[in-house]
Design a protein around this motif. Structure first.
Motif: not given
Length: 354
Positions: A321-348
């Motif tokens: 949700p943070a990536g989606y909002v900050a990208s201006g509801q942009g396109n998802c490049i990489a859905p959430v990846v979790k591991g070692d206490g870190v969660t990441l996703s990529l948005w254009r």
């Protein structure tokens, strides 16, 4: 964030003009006005430390984006010379005569924005801008100027210089627009053509691409990397920067994205002071954007939530949700990846966010 402008002078007349220039830019930039102690009045303050300009140059070159120097050009040249590093790092430096007739773009005309700053300030105070960069004088386009207009960056300064020289010599150059960026607002010389992929008909190429897998011929091919990727990120408290950086690099590599394409780390208010996250963003030259909880809640139902995350943060999710909002509801490049206490996703970024 507003740019930081410093207005410097060494005479009473110069201090008055510096003050007038500062007023002309008020509200648009962060303003600091410095002069010698005997001329300090109103918004003008004495130079820090021993009160001498000579002792202030190093700090000024480091702390400000634009230096507006109301004094002889020779004083400025001698003062800044020991602290000039590279066009990618140096601030814009402008020089004004005490009569306010000319605003000279002295240093960092393109990347530092001195040419644009000289034009803006000149218009505000009724002066004449003095621009000496070759492409501007010829009415042509430099690679670094194009990069700025398109919100791109590049890493090969030698190649950029060589391709700019070809444009200045009016040799055929291609813009290979692999990323599909909007070029409609850019005025291109007749010798510069736009293509979707490289051909053999030009002497130089400007390749606009986010890819980390381009193989370019050294010298006359330069990659412009759109800075339009947003990283949505959540992490456990006190997660080391090294771990976050390694995770981010791995995710970018998996999607063949150049690290320079990453422009924003987006997260929630609870992580605003998370030093590992902040330091990792700095390592990528990315800004940290804090997304308000209400904005997260308005879109979190679009993504898979977590009872555990909600217990800790009050939100069902962070990264997506943070990536989606900050990208201006942009396109998802990489859905959430979790591991070692870190969660990441990529948005254009959406077009209106660039």
């Amino acid at each position: 964030m507003k740019k930081r402008w410093a207005f410097l002078s060494v005479s009473r007349e110069g201090a008055r003009l510096a003050g007038r220039c500062a007023k002309a830019m008020a509200g648009e930039v962060q303003i600091s006005v410095y002069t010698l102690k005997k001329y300090a009045e109103g918004a003008a303050q004495p130079y820090p430390g021993d009160g001498k300009l000579g002792s202030f140059w190093a700090q000024a070159m480091m702390d400000f984006d634009v230096l507006v120097c109301v004094m002889a050009a020779g004083i400025v040249v001698r003062g800044i010379a020991p602290y000039i590093q590279h066009k990618s790092k140096d601030p814009a430096v402008l020089v004004l005569d005490a009569g306010g007739r000319y605003v000279i773009s002295l240093l960092s005309g393109h990347l530092g924005g001195a040419n644009a700053a000289a034009r803006t300030l000149s218009a505000r105070i009724g002066a004449e801008p003095v621009i000496t960069t070759g492409t501007d004088v010829a009415g042509l386009l430099a690679v670094d100027t194009l990069a700025q207009k398109l919100n791109c960056t590049f890493t090969d300064f030698e190649a950029a210089k060589n391709v700019t020289a070809l444009i200045l010599d009016q040799k055929p150059v291609e813009i290979v627009n692999e990323a599909g960026v909007d070029l409609s607002a850019v005025s291109l010389p007749d010798t510069v053509a736009v293509t979707a992929r490289m051909t053999a008909s030009s002497q130089g190429q400007i390749v606009i691409s986010e890819s980390d897998r381009l193989t370019l011929q050294s010298g006359h091919q330069v990659q412009l990397i759109p800075r339009d990727v947003v990283l949505g990120i959540g992490c456990k408290k006190n997660t080391p920067a090294e771990r976050i950086t390694a995770k981010v690099k791995g995710l970018l590599k998996a999607y063949h994205l150049h690290p320079k394409a990453l422009a924003v780390f987006a997260t929630i208010g609870l992580k605003a002071h998370e030093q590992g996250l902040i330091k990792s963003a700095e390592a990528f030259g990315a800004a940290v954007k804090i997304v308000e909880d209400d904005a997260i809640k308005s879109v979190q139902d679009r993504f898979e939530g977590s009872d555990f995350v909600e217990k800790i943060t009050g939100l069902r999710g962070v990264s997506e949700p943070a990536g989606y909002v900050a990208s201006g509801q942009g396109n998802c490049i990489a859905p959430v990846v979790k591991g070692d206490g870190v969660t990441l996703s990529l948005w254009r970024m959406a077009h209106n966010q660039k």
